[in-house]
Design a protein around this motif. Structure first.
Motif, short mmCIF file in Angstrom:
data_model
loop_
_atom_site.label_atom_id
_atom_site.label_comp_id
_atom_site.label_asym_id
_atom_site.label_seq_id
_atom_site.Cartn_x
_atom_site.Cartn_y
_atom_site.Cartn_z
N GLU A 43 2.90 9.21 -2.04
CA GLU A 43 3.01 9.95 -0.78
C GLU A 43 3.24 9.01 0.39
O GLU A 43 3.18 7.78 0.26
N TYR A 44 3.49 9.58 1.54
CA TYR A 44 3.53 8.82 2.79
C TYR A 44 2.09 8.59 3.26
O TYR A 44 1.20 9.38 2.93
N PRO A 45 1.84 7.51 3.99
CA PRO A 45 2.77 6.47 4.40
C PRO A 45 2.86 5.34 3.37
O PRO A 45 2.09 5.31 2.41
N VAL A 46 3.77 4.40 3.61
CA VAL A 46 3.92 3.24 2.75
C VAL A 46 3.78 1.99 3.63
O VAL A 46 4.43 1.90 4.68
N ILE A 101 -4.44 0.65 -1.21
CA ILE A 101 -4.07 -0.73 -0.85
C ILE A 101 -4.21 -1.59 -2.10
O ILE A 101 -5.27 -1.60 -2.73
N GLU A 102 -3.16 -2.35 -2.46
CA GLU A 102 -3.19 -3.07 -3.72
C GLU A 102 -2.56 -4.47 -3.67
O GLU A 102 -1.56 -4.73 -4.34
N ASN A 132 -7.84 -0.30 -3.97
CA ASN A 132 -8.77 0.76 -3.61
C ASN A 132 -8.04 1.80 -2.78
O ASN A 132 -7.02 1.51 -2.13
N THR A 133 -8.56 3.00 -2.78
CA THR A 133 -8.02 4.07 -1.95
C THR A 133 -8.89 4.23 -0.72
O THR A 133 -10.12 4.29 -0.82
N PHE A 134 -8.24 4.27 0.45
CA PHE A 134 -8.94 4.36 1.73
C PHE A 134 -8.38 5.52 2.56
O PHE A 134 -7.22 5.90 2.41
N GLY A 158 0.83 -1.19 0.00
CA GLY A 158 0.00 0.00 0.00
C GLY A 158 0.87 1.24 0.00
O GLY A 158 1.99 1.23 0.52
N HIS A 159 0.36 2.32 -0.60
CA HIS A 159 1.14 3.56 -0.69
C HIS A 159 0.21 4.76 -0.51
O HIS A 159 -0.94 4.74 -0.94
#
Length: 389
Positions: A331-334, A351-352, A367-369, A322-323
């Motif tokens: 961007e942060y966080p990773v 998250i991927e 998806n982006t959370f 995830g990134h």
């Protein structure tokens, strides 16, 4: 458009950090950093003192910067003789973003401001930007809504026999018509991306330079990423992984499509992706350590018999699951090994969990959370299941 209140709150957060680190101020020259604080992407430099009001020095276009900038003191970039006089003798230690500033630019400002010490504030800047305000989260929800709408349209135009590049072009056409800006800004050196990728079958697992699970073959050795001229066939996974960029804010998502059926091995890998995503989402809470989430995801992949296929082709695995996303894709966080920092409320993460099965194809989910006290809040709100046509 950025609001005055947003700009002021961001500057206040930065000034607090500058004071704690004993810095007298910070110079930002990187366009997206300037935009973050000033609200204009014009070719400019912004000076933010630890105490007092910031100043924006615009090169081109000054006229446009004057209408867009939220910095009250916006002026043309001064000549090399006038510039040093704008910084008093009390300014001794200046923050600078070493992660993106070319050596040439560092040398230029060092000569303009002799006798000053330049300190790296890359991590400070990225930490501040990682936590999104409610205003930013609303912009990202807007991006997510538009991107999801284009994903919903895929069954209308995905056909067996069409080339990957034709699928990508149709997707990008609709995304652009929806107002997508297309600028996928990345901070990492040597990384580049053209909106996203649409890949299928065995060629989708081709390894490559891109720091991600899936690269695709691309169109040439000069552009070795994304869709190729390969035809899409029945009974193979079609992975569509795209960003949606609206008002500068990026969301990232992936869905799997199939014309016909998929092999049990691929369905098993996809089910594992969903299980990993579910665990991570439940634990996207303030205080949870990023590295521990990555380790758990890798453990679940291993338990499913897919450890060597997790996040890339065997031997070519990406070291994250995830990134962070926002004004930049990286961007942060990773969620990665070595990133031993706790999550914070308001951070936004793509998250991927994905799997590359050589000779068969690629499956996974993205998806982006947003991080919250209740776990991840989904921004790309679309069903996760494989879409069979």
């Amino acid at each position: 458009m950025l609001t005055k209140m947003e700009s002021e709150q961001r500057i206040i957060r930065l000034q607090k950090e500058l004071k704690e680190k004993g810095l007298d101020g910070a110079l930002f020259i990187y366009p997206i950093d300037v935009y973050y604080f000033a609200g204009t992407r014009q070719n400019s430099t912004i000076w933010i003192p630890a105490d007092g009001n910031p100043r924006l020095f615009a090169r081109k276009s000054y006229a446009r910067a004057l209408t867009e900038s939220l910095i009250e003191d916006t002026r043309p970039f001064p000549g090399s003789k006038e510039f040093p006089a704008l910084f008093g003798a009390e300014v001794r230690k200046i923050g600078f973003t070493f992660d993106v500033a070319p050596v040439q630019q560092y040398n230029y400002y060092s000569k303009l401001l002799p006798g000053r010490e330049f300190a790296d504030i890359s991590a400070i800047n990225r930490d501040i930007r990682s936590v999104k305000s409610e205003w930013e989260l609303e912009r990202m929800r807007h991006s997510g809504d538009h991107l999801c709408e284009v994903f919903r349209q895929v069954p209308e135009f995905l056909k067996a026999g069409m080339r990957e590049i034709d699928l990508a072009a149709e997707f990008e056409y609709r995304l652009r018509k929806a107002g997508g800006e297309g600028y996928v800004r990345m901070r990492a050196f040597n990384q580049e991306l053209f909106q996203g990728l649409a890949v299928s079958g065995a060629t989708s697992g081709n390894p490559g330079f891109f720091d991600g699970a899936v690269t695709g073959r691309g169109l040439s050795t000069a552009s070795p990423h994304g869709a190729s001229t390969e035809a899409i066939t029945a009974n193979t996974p079609v992975l569509i992984d795209y960003t949606g960029v609206f008002n500068g804010y990026i969301v990232d998502m992936t869905r799997i499509f199939a014309i016909g059926k998929l092999a049990p091995e691929l369905e098993h890998a996809f089910a594992t992706s969903l299980a990993i995503q579910q665990h991570l989402v439940e634990n996207l809470k303030p205080g949870v350590i990023c590295e521990e989430l990555f380790f758990k995801a890798a453990e679940m992949a291993e338990q499913a018999g897919l450890g060597q296929n997790f996040m890339g082709a065997p031997g070519e695995n990406a070291k994250f699951v995830g990134h962070g996303v926002g004004l930049e894709l990286d961007e942060y966080p990773v969620l990665a090994q070595g990133f031993k920092v706790p999550l914070q409320a308001g951070q936004t993460i793509a998250i991927e969990p994905k799997f590359v099965l050589p000779g068969m194809g690629v499956v996974g989910i993205e998806n982006t959370f947003a991080v919250s006290s209740h776990g991840g809040v989904k921004i790309t709100d679309l069903a996760d299941e494989i879409v069979y046509l």
